[in-house]
Design a protein around this motif. Structure first.
Motif, PDB file in Angstrom:
ATOM      1  N   MET A  22      67.401  45.026  74.812  1.00  0.00           N
ATOM      2  CA  MET A  22      66.269  43.881  74.608  1.00  0.00           C
ATOM      3  C   MET A  22      64.848  44.747  74.302  1.00  0.00           C
ATOM      4  O   MET A  22      64.211  44.024  73.537  1.00  0.00           O
ATOM      5  N   ASP A  23      64.816  45.745  74.616  1.00  0.00           N
ATOM      6  CA  ASP A  23      63.467  46.520  74.232  1.00  0.00           C
ATOM      7  C   ASP A  23      63.706  46.624  72.966  1.00  0.00           C
ATOM      8  O   ASP A  23      62.462  46.592  72.208  1.00  0.00           O
ATOM      9  N   ALA A  24      64.629  46.958  72.344  1.00  0.00           N
ATOM     10  CA  ALA A  24      64.699  47.215  70.836  1.00  0.00           C
ATOM     11  C   ALA A  24      64.529  45.793  70.216  1.00  0.00           C
ATOM     12  O   ALA A  24      63.843  45.554  69.000  1.00  0.00           O
ATOM     13  N   LEU A  25      64.925  44.639  70.686  1.00  0.00           N
ATOM     14  CA  LEU A  25      64.953  43.359  70.059  1.00  0.00           C
ATOM     15  C   LEU A  25      63.416  42.916  70.145  1.00  0.00           C
ATOM     16  O   LEU A  25      63.167  42.522  69.235  1.00  0.00           O
ATOM     17  N   SER A  26      62.781  43.496  71.218  1.00  0.00           N
ATOM     18  CA  SER A  26      61.494  43.022  71.280  1.00  0.00           C
ATOM     19  C   SER A  26      60.677  43.730  70.498  1.00  0.00           C
ATOM     20  O   SER A  26      59.632  42.939  69.843  1.00  0.00           O
ATOM     21  N   GLU A  27      60.859  44.950  70.356  1.00  0.00           N
ATOM     22  CA  GLU A  27      60.142  45.558  69.200  1.00  0.00           C
ATOM     23  C   GLU A  27      60.397  45.397  68.016  1.00  0.00           C
ATOM     24  O   GLU A  27      59.526  45.121  66.971  1.00  0.00           O
ATOM     25  N   LYS A  28      61.471  44.760  67.580  1.00  0.00           N
ATOM     26  CA  LYS A  28      62.070  44.349  66.187  1.00  0.00           C
ATOM     27  C   LYS A  28      61.362  43.006  65.955  1.00  0.00           C
ATOM     28  O   LYS A  28      61.102  42.857  64.841  1.00  0.00           O
ATOM     29  N   THR A  29      61.265  42.215  66.836  1.00  0.00           N
ATOM     30  CA  THR A  29      60.749  40.845  66.800  1.00  0.00           C
ATOM     31  C   THR A  29      59.192  40.866  66.871  1.00  0.00           C
ATOM     32  O   THR A  29      58.686  39.766  66.523  1.00  0.00           O
ATOM     33  N   GLY A  30      58.706  42.010  67.677  1.00  0.00           N
ATOM     34  CA  GLY A  30      57.223  41.601  67.840  1.00  0.00           C
ATOM     35  C   GLY A  30      56.970  40.814  69.112  1.00  0.00           C
ATOM     36  O   GLY A  30      55.446  40.507  69.247  1.00  0.00           O
ATOM     37  N   LYS A  31      57.695  40.295  69.783  1.00  0.00           N
ATOM     38  CA  LYS A  31      57.446  39.670  70.923  1.00  0.00           C
ATOM     39  C   LYS A  31      57.653  40.454  72.235  1.00  0.00           C
ATOM     40  O   LYS A  31      58.553  41.195  72.290  1.00  0.00           O
ATOM     41  N   PRO A  32      56.866  40.192  73.204  1.00  0.00           N
ATOM     42  CA  PRO A  32      57.032  41.002  74.594  1.00  0.00           C
ATOM     43  C   PRO A  32      58.459  40.450  75.026  1.00  0.00           C
ATOM     44  O   PRO A  32      58.804  39.462  74.872  1.00  0.00           O
ATOM     45  N   ILE A  33      58.846  41.644  75.838  1.00  0.00           N
ATOM     46  CA  ILE A  33      60.245  41.379  76.364  1.00  0.00           C
ATOM     47  C   ILE A  33      60.348  40.170  77.400  1.00  0.00           C
ATOM     48  O   ILE A  33      61.367  39.523  77.688  1.00  0.00           O
ATOM     49  N   ASP A  34      59.101  39.987  78.197  1.00  0.00           N
ATOM     50  CA  ASP A  34      58.954  38.895  78.968  1.00  0.00           C
ATOM     51  C   ASP A  34      59.319  37.289  78.421  1.00  0.00           C
ATOM     52  O   ASP A  34      59.773  36.513  78.889  1.00  0.00           O
ATOM     53  N   HIS A  35      58.985  37.493  76.960  1.00  0.00           N
ATOM     54  CA  HIS A  35      59.703  36.407  76.220  1.00  0.00           C
ATOM     55  C   HIS A  35      60.762  35.938  76.396  1.00  0.00           C
ATOM     56  O   HIS A  35      61.475  34.756  76.519  1.00  0.00           O
ATOM     57  N   TYR A  36      61.870  36.841  76.764  1.00  0.00           N
ATOM     58  CA  TYR A  36      63.227  36.526  76.648  1.00  0.00           C
ATOM     59  C   TYR A  36      63.761  36.338  77.949  1.00  0.00           C
ATOM     60  O   TYR A  36      64.961  36.058  78.143  1.00  0.00           O
ATOM     61  N   ASP A  37      62.870  36.513  78.936  1.00  0.00           N
ATOM     62  CA  ASP A  37      63.392  36.501  80.548  1.00  0.00           C
ATOM     63  C   ASP A  37      63.768  34.841  80.598  1.00  0.00           C
ATOM     64  O   ASP A  37      62.971  34.003  80.429  1.00  0.00           O
ATOM     65  N   GLY A  38      64.918  34.689  81.213  1.00  0.00           N
ATOM     66  CA  GLY A  38      65.577  33.485  81.518  1.00  0.00           C
ATOM     67  C   GLY A  38      66.329  32.958  80.422  1.00  0.00           C
ATOM     68  O   GLY A  38      66.895  31.796  80.305  1.00  0.00           O
ATOM     69  N   MET A  39      66.305  33.357  79.518  1.00  0.00           N
ATOM     70  CA  MET A  39      66.984  32.893  78.052  1.00  0.00           C
ATOM     71  C   MET A  39      68.447  33.329  78.153  1.00  0.00           C
ATOM     72  O   MET A  39      68.953  34.240  78.731  1.00  0.00           O
ATOM     73  N   ALA A  40      69.334  32.260  77.829  1.00  0.00           N
ATOM     74  CA  ALA A  40      70.890  32.663  77.651  1.00  0.00           C
ATOM     75  C   ALA A  40      71.136  33.733  76.644  1.00  0.00           C
ATOM     76  O   ALA A  40      70.438  33.677  75.690  1.00  0.00           O
ATOM     77  N   LEU A  41      72.020  34.575  77.165  1.00  0.00           N
ATOM     78  CA  LEU A  41      72.343  35.720  76.364  1.00  0.00           C
ATOM     79  C   LEU A  41      73.009  35.040  74.964  1.00  0.00           C
ATOM     80  O   LEU A  41      73.070  35.642  74.040  1.00  0.00           O
TER      81      LEU A  41
END
Length: 83
Positions: A22-41
């Protein structure tokens, strides 16, 4: 998607390997990792496909293969159940 796709990402409860992915995805998308909290896998995996195309990171390839396994165990007596 299998039942694992219904699980939600909660960083505080996630396994270290998932947090790194998720850290790698966050870096790739430029969105903070908190953006993904609570999102379905399953939603996250779709985003990974959109972002990476055919070059999906190994973690997500393995996650998808695991998610695709049937939820029901094989009935007794099927090949492969032998000791």
């Amino acid at each position: 998607m299998g039942s694992a796709g219904e699980h939600t990402f909660i960083r505080k409860q996630a396994a270290p390997a998932l947090v790194r992915a998720m850290d790698a995805l966050s870096e790739k998308t430029g969105k903070p990792i908190d953006h993904y909290d609570g999102m379905a896998l399953s939603q996250i995996y779709q985003l990974v496909e959109d972002v990476h195309g055919d070059d999906i990171p190994d973690f997500w390839r393995n996650w998808k293969a695991w998610d695709d396994f049937p939820d029901d165990p094989s009935p007794s007596g099927d090949p492969g159940d032998e000791i």
